[in-house]
Design a protein around this motif. Structure first.
Motif, PDB file in Angstrom:
ATOM      1  N   THR A   1       0.844  -1.090   0.035  1.00  0.00           N
ATOM      2  CA  THR A   1       0.099  -0.025   0.039  1.00  0.00           C
ATOM      3  C   THR A   1       1.009   1.082   0.023  1.00  0.00           C
ATOM      4  N   VAL A   2       1.779   1.347   1.005  1.00  0.00           N
ATOM      5  CA  VAL A   2       2.767   2.552   0.806  1.00  0.00           C
ATOM      6  C   VAL A   2       3.929   2.698  -0.296  1.00  0.00           C
ATOM      7  N   MET A   3       4.106   1.423  -0.727  1.00  0.00           N
ATOM      8  CA  MET A   3       5.430   1.676  -1.973  1.00  0.00           C
ATOM      9  C   MET A   3       4.658   1.746  -3.150  1.00  0.00           C
ATOM     10  N   HIS A   4       3.312   1.259  -3.518  1.00  0.00           N
ATOM     11  CA  HIS A   4       2.966   1.088  -4.912  1.00  0.00           C
ATOM     12  C   HIS A   4       1.542   1.868  -4.903  1.00  0.00           C
ATOM     13  N   LEU A   5       0.557   1.838  -4.164  1.00  0.00           N
ATOM     14  CA  LEU A   5      -0.768   2.625  -4.140  1.00  0.00           C
ATOM     15  C   LEU A   5      -0.561   3.920  -3.725  1.00  0.00           C
ATOM     16  N   LEU A   6       0.011   4.160  -2.711  1.00  0.00           N
ATOM     17  CA  LEU A   6      -0.101   5.699  -2.091  1.00  0.00           C
ATOM     18  C   LEU A   6       0.769   6.745  -3.185  1.00  0.00           C
ATOM     19  N   PRO A   7       1.910   6.316  -3.716  1.00  0.00           N
ATOM     20  CA  PRO A   7       2.485   7.178  -4.548  1.00  0.00           C
ATOM     21  C   PRO A   7       1.794   7.479  -5.767  1.00  0.00           C
ATOM     22  N   ASP A   8       1.009   6.284  -6.292  1.00  0.00           N
ATOM     23  CA  ASP A   8       0.130   6.343  -7.653  1.00  0.00           C
ATOM     24  C   ASP A   8      -0.861   7.388  -7.312  1.00  0.00           C
ATOM     25  N   VAL A   9      -1.544   7.399  -6.250  1.00  0.00           N
ATOM     26  CA  VAL A   9      -2.675   8.291  -5.957  1.00  0.00           C
ATOM     27  C   VAL A   9      -2.354   9.689  -6.008  1.00  0.00           C
ATOM     28  N   TYR A  10      -1.084   9.868  -5.367  1.00  0.00           N
ATOM     29  CA  TYR A  10      -0.709  11.302  -5.249  1.00  0.00           C
ATOM     30  C   TYR A  10      -0.112  11.540  -6.650  1.00  0.00           C
ATOM     31  N   LEU A  11       0.342  10.864  -7.341  1.00  0.00           N
ATOM     32  CA  LEU A  11       0.903  11.423  -8.594  1.00  0.00           C
ATOM     33  C   LEU A  11      -0.147  11.740  -9.633  1.00  0.00           C
ATOM     34  N   GLY A  12      -1.480  11.234  -9.167  1.00  0.00           N
ATOM     35  CA  GLY A  12      -2.563  11.668  -9.903  1.00  0.00           C
ATOM     36  C   GLY A  12      -3.188  13.173  -9.952  1.00  0.00           C
ATOM     37  N   GLY A  13      -2.417  13.835  -8.730  1.00  0.00           N
ATOM     38  CA  GLY A  13      -2.688  15.352  -8.638  1.00  0.00           C
ATOM     39  C   GLY A  13      -3.800  15.924  -8.048  1.00  0.00           C
ATOM     40  N   ASN A  14      -4.549  14.940  -7.606  1.00  0.00           N
ATOM     41  CA  ASN A  14      -5.771  15.315  -6.775  1.00  0.00           C
ATOM     42  C   ASN A  14      -5.365  15.656  -5.092  1.00  0.00           C
ATOM     43  N   LYS A  15      -5.624  16.849  -4.864  1.00  0.00           N
ATOM     44  CA  LYS A  15      -4.979  17.420  -3.721  1.00  0.00           C
ATOM     45  C   LYS A  15      -6.016  16.976  -2.386  1.00  0.00           C
ATOM     46  N   TYR A  21     -13.016   8.336 -11.458  1.00  0.00           N
ATOM     47  CA  TYR A  21     -12.863   8.552  -9.931  1.00  0.00           C
ATOM     48  C   TYR A  21     -11.895   7.514  -9.405  1.00  0.00           C
ATOM     49  N   TYR A  22     -10.808   6.781 -10.269  1.00  0.00           N
ATOM     50  CA  TYR A  22      -9.917   5.854  -9.922  1.00  0.00           C
ATOM     51  C   TYR A  22      -9.273   6.372  -8.663  1.00  0.00           C
ATOM     52  N   ASN A  23      -8.564   7.693  -8.612  1.00  0.00           N
ATOM     53  CA  ASN A  23      -7.731   7.943  -7.625  1.00  0.00           C
ATOM     54  C   ASN A  23      -8.734   8.271  -6.211  1.00  0.00           C
ATOM     55  N   GLN A  24     -10.106   8.592  -6.104  1.00  0.00           N
ATOM     56  CA  GLN A  24     -10.691   8.794  -5.036  1.00  0.00           C
ATOM     57  C   GLN A  24     -11.075   7.376  -4.442  1.00  0.00           C
ATOM     58  N   ILE A  25     -11.543   6.298  -5.282  1.00  0.00           N
ATOM     59  CA  ILE A  25     -11.908   5.020  -4.905  1.00  0.00           C
ATOM     60  C   ILE A  25     -10.590   4.335  -4.148  1.00  0.00           C
ATOM     61  N   THR A  26      -9.307   4.418  -5.042  1.00  0.00           N
ATOM     62  CA  THR A  26      -8.021   3.931  -4.416  1.00  0.00           C
ATOM     63  C   THR A  26      -7.966   4.417  -3.287  1.00  0.00           C
ATOM     64  N   ALA A  27      -7.976   5.671  -2.960  1.00  0.00           N
ATOM     65  CA  ALA A  27      -7.701   6.391  -1.773  1.00  0.00           C
ATOM     66  C   ALA A  27      -8.391   5.841  -0.669  1.00  0.00           C
ATOM     67  N   ILE A  28      -9.530   5.472  -0.936  1.00  0.00           N
ATOM     68  CA  ILE A  28     -10.707   5.095   0.172  1.00  0.00           C
ATOM     69  C   ILE A  28      -9.914   3.683   0.491  1.00  0.00           C
ATOM     70  N   VAL A  29      -9.797   2.800  -0.377  1.00  0.00           N
ATOM     71  CA  VAL A  29      -9.301   1.541  -0.354  1.00  0.00           C
ATOM     72  C   VAL A  29      -7.752   1.466   0.555  1.00  0.00           C
ATOM     73  N   ILE A  30      -7.051   2.603   0.138  1.00  0.00           N
ATOM     74  CA  ILE A  30      -5.780   2.841   0.833  1.00  0.00           C
ATOM     75  C   ILE A  30      -6.091   3.073   2.241  1.00  0.00           C
ATOM     76  N   GLY A  31      -6.998   3.758   2.606  1.00  0.00           N
ATOM     77  CA  GLY A  31      -7.459   3.926   3.752  1.00  0.00           C
ATOM     78  C   GLY A  31      -7.869   2.787   4.690  1.00  0.00           C
ATOM     79  N   ILE A  32      -8.710   1.915   4.129  1.00  0.00           N
ATOM     80  CA  ILE A  32      -9.180   0.545   4.410  1.00  0.00           C
ATOM     81  C   ILE A  32      -7.902  -0.219   4.691  1.00  0.00           C
ATOM     82  N   LEU A  33      -7.044  -0.407   3.810  1.00  0.00           N
ATOM     83  CA  LEU A  33      -5.943  -1.212   3.937  1.00  0.00           C
ATOM     84  C   LEU A  33      -4.690  -0.677   5.011  1.00  0.00           C
ATOM     85  N   PHE A  34      -4.678   0.644   4.972  1.00  0.00           N
ATOM     86  CA  PHE A  34      -4.042   1.080   6.289  1.00  0.00           C
ATOM     87  C   PHE A  34      -4.468   0.657   7.890  1.00  0.00           C
TER      88      PHE A  34
END
Length: 222
Positions: free
Chosen positions: A43-57, A175-188
């Motif tokens: 989650t930290v090494m792969h998913l998190l950088p991906d959603v932040y690179l999407g540019g959604n603040k 809505y990929y970034n938003q959905i993935t960010a929610i999943v990141i929170g779940i996985l965290f």
């Protein structure tokens, strides 16, 4: 393989529990510690950088929504997502609240797999000990066999269904970034809870620390 791994891991865990009837809780806790570490690292090494690179603040807000959403789910599942099931009462009916909350959790986990194939392995490793623990719990609670099979089979297919949904419904890509960010929170929430709950009294020993380090290293290699 991204569909088969999460599916087969649940069936494999189900079969292990029925055939071997594992009673060594310490061994399961070691597997849980590894799965939590591996899932958190992916989650930290792969998913998190991906959603932040999407540019959604507003990514951080959606991550926190995911954490809160998982807390709400656990109110109904009683922590089954991280192997925390207890109780000795007999079950005569399907535990619907546990079933629905666990299926929602597994379904959402499948969304980012469509973009991150290596996450399928992480979820498979995460689901294996959970499937064993759930099956042992239900068998001890004398849950109806048909209900037990239906529960585990549905749980097994929910993550692949989540992945297929993300791939087939193209409007969800908006809505990929938003959905993935929610999943990141779940996985965290899930993975960090697994790591700490896999130790009695939240104390770590050499074996558990070794499994956690192994999980981090494997996620880094992937």
């Amino acid at each position: 393989m991204i569909y088969l791994l999460p599916f087969l891991s649940v069936l494999f865990g189900f079969a292990i529990a029925l055939l071997l009837k594992p009673k060594a809780k310490n061994n399961l806790k070691l597997v849980l510690a590894f799965s939590g570490s591996f899932l958190l690292s992916l989650t930290v090494m792969h998913l998190l950088p991906d959603v932040y690179l999407g540019g959604n603040k507003k990514v951080g807000i959606f991550i926190m929504i995911g954490i809160l959403f998982q807390i709400v789910l656990e109110f109904f599942s009683k922590g089954a997502e991280h192997g925390h099931v207890h109780g000795h009462d007999k079950m005569t009916k399907m535990p619907w609240l546990l079933f629905i909350s666990l299926c929602i959790h597994a379904f959402l986990e499948g969304f980012p797999v469509s973009h991150h194939a290596n996450l399928a392995l992480g979820i498979a490793i995460h689901h294996l000990p959970i499937a064993i623990i759930l099956t042992v719990f239900f068998v001890n609670a004398e849950l109806n066999k048909i209900a037990l099979i239906a529960f585990m089979m549905t749980f097994a297919i929910m993550t692949p269904i989540g992945t297929i949904t993300a791939e087939r419904f193209f409007f969800l890509n908006e809505y990929y970034n938003q959905i993935t960010a929610i999943v990141i929170g779940i996985l965290f929430h899930i993975s960090s809870t697994i790591i700490f709950e896999s130790s009695e009294g939240h104390k770590f020993n050499i074996a558990k620390i070794s499994m956690i380090i192994f999980g981090i290293a494997l996620a880094y290699i992937l």
